[in-house]
Design a protein around this motif. Structure first.
Motif, PDB file in Angstrom:
ATOM      1  N   GLU A  90     -12.113  -1.559  -1.046  1.00 34.72           N
ATOM      2  CA  GLU A  90     -12.789  -2.295  -2.107  1.00 34.72           C
ATOM      3  C   GLU A  90     -11.798  -2.858  -3.116  1.00 34.72           C
ATOM      4  O   GLU A  90     -12.054  -3.878  -3.747  1.00 34.72           O
ATOM      5  CB  GLU A  90     -13.787  -1.394  -2.830  1.00 34.72           C
ATOM      6  N   GLN A  91     -10.660  -2.194  -3.279  1.00 32.59           N
ATOM      7  CA  GLN A  91      -9.661  -2.631  -4.241  1.00 32.59           C
ATOM      8  C   GLN A  91      -8.709  -3.672  -3.657  1.00 32.59           C
ATOM      9  O   GLN A  91      -8.065  -4.388  -4.403  1.00 32.59           O
ATOM     10  CB  GLN A  91      -8.848  -1.435  -4.730  1.00 32.59           C
ATOM     11  N   ILE A  92      -8.636  -3.749  -2.356  1.00 25.08           N
ATOM     12  CA  ILE A  92      -7.691  -4.663  -1.710  1.00 25.08           C
ATOM     13  C   ILE A  92      -8.043  -6.125  -1.999  1.00 25.08           C
ATOM     14  O   ILE A  92      -7.172  -6.921  -2.338  1.00 25.08           O
ATOM     15  CB  ILE A  92      -7.620  -4.404  -0.198  1.00 25.08           C
ATOM     16  N   GLN A  93      -9.320  -6.495  -1.876  1.00 22.26           N
ATOM     17  CA  GLN A  93      -9.713  -7.899  -2.033  1.00 22.26           C
ATOM     18  C   GLN A  93      -9.360  -8.456  -3.409  1.00 22.26           C
ATOM     19  O   GLN A  93      -8.753  -9.522  -3.489  1.00 22.26           O
ATOM     20  CB  GLN A  93     -11.198  -8.092  -1.728  1.00 22.26           C
ATOM     21  N   PRO A  94      -9.695  -7.779  -4.510  1.00 21.54           N
ATOM     22  CA  PRO A  94      -9.296  -8.330  -5.814  1.00 21.54           C
ATOM     23  C   PRO A  94      -7.776  -8.425  -5.967  1.00 21.54           C
ATOM     24  O   PRO A  94      -7.265  -9.366  -6.578  1.00 21.54           O
ATOM     25  CB  PRO A  94      -9.888  -7.348  -6.828  1.00 21.54           C
ATOM     26  N   MET A  95      -7.068  -7.452  -5.403  1.00 20.28           N
ATOM     27  CA  MET A  95      -5.613  -7.483  -5.486  1.00 20.28           C
ATOM     28  C   MET A  95      -5.054  -8.680  -4.717  1.00 20.28           C
ATOM     29  O   MET A  95      -4.169  -9.388  -5.200  1.00 20.28           O
ATOM     30  CB  MET A  95      -5.015  -6.182  -4.928  1.00 20.28           C
ATOM     31  N   LYS A 119       0.835  -1.200   0.000  1.00 22.19           N
ATOM     32  CA  LYS A 119       0.000   0.000   0.000  1.00 22.19           C
ATOM     33  C   LYS A 119       0.869   1.248   0.000  1.00 22.19           C
ATOM     34  O   LYS A 119       0.616   2.196  -0.743  1.00 22.19           O
ATOM     35  CB  LYS A 119      -0.922  -0.018   1.217  1.00 22.19           C
ATOM     36  N   LEU A 158      -5.123   3.188  -2.799  1.00 22.20           N
ATOM     37  CA  LEU A 158      -5.714   1.868  -2.639  1.00 22.20           C
ATOM     38  C   LEU A 158      -6.763   1.938  -1.546  1.00 22.20           C
ATOM     39  O   LEU A 158      -6.467   2.321  -0.415  1.00 22.20           O
ATOM     40  CB  LEU A 158      -4.620   0.861  -2.268  1.00 22.20           C
ATOM     41  N   ASN A 159      -8.010   1.587  -1.888  1.00 23.71           N
ATOM     42  CA  ASN A 159      -9.058   1.581  -0.866  1.00 23.71           C
ATOM     43  C   ASN A 159      -9.440   0.140  -0.543  1.00 23.71           C
ATOM     44  O   ASN A 159      -8.995  -0.804  -1.192  1.00 23.71           O
ATOM     45  CB  ASN A 159     -10.263   2.415  -1.301  1.00 23.71           C
TER      46      ASN A 159
END
Length: 62
Positions: A32-37, A19, A29-30
């Motif tokens: 919501e974006q962490i899980q797909p990453m 991050k 990076l929020n």
């Protein structure tokens, strides 16, 4: 499934560093974006594990 949980723990361990790197590069990076990453990262780690396993088995046969 157990392997995936281990991968998730490893990914979460290194998430602050990732991050920080992204934010310093101008990418925010929020949550919501962490899980797909993390899902992508666990796929990469699983593929690397399988490759290492196959190489290990091939060496064991030699």
């Amino acid at each position: 499934m157990e392997k995936n949980m281990l991968y998730m723990q490893i990914a979460m361990k290194h998430l602050p560093e990732a991050k920080q790197f992204l934010e310093e590069s101008g990418v925010e990076l929020n949550l919501e974006q962490i899980q797909p990453m993390i899902s992508l990262l666990t796929k990469v780690m699983d593929e690397a594990y399988e490759l290492g396993l196959q190489e290990g088995l091939a060496r064991k046969k030699d």
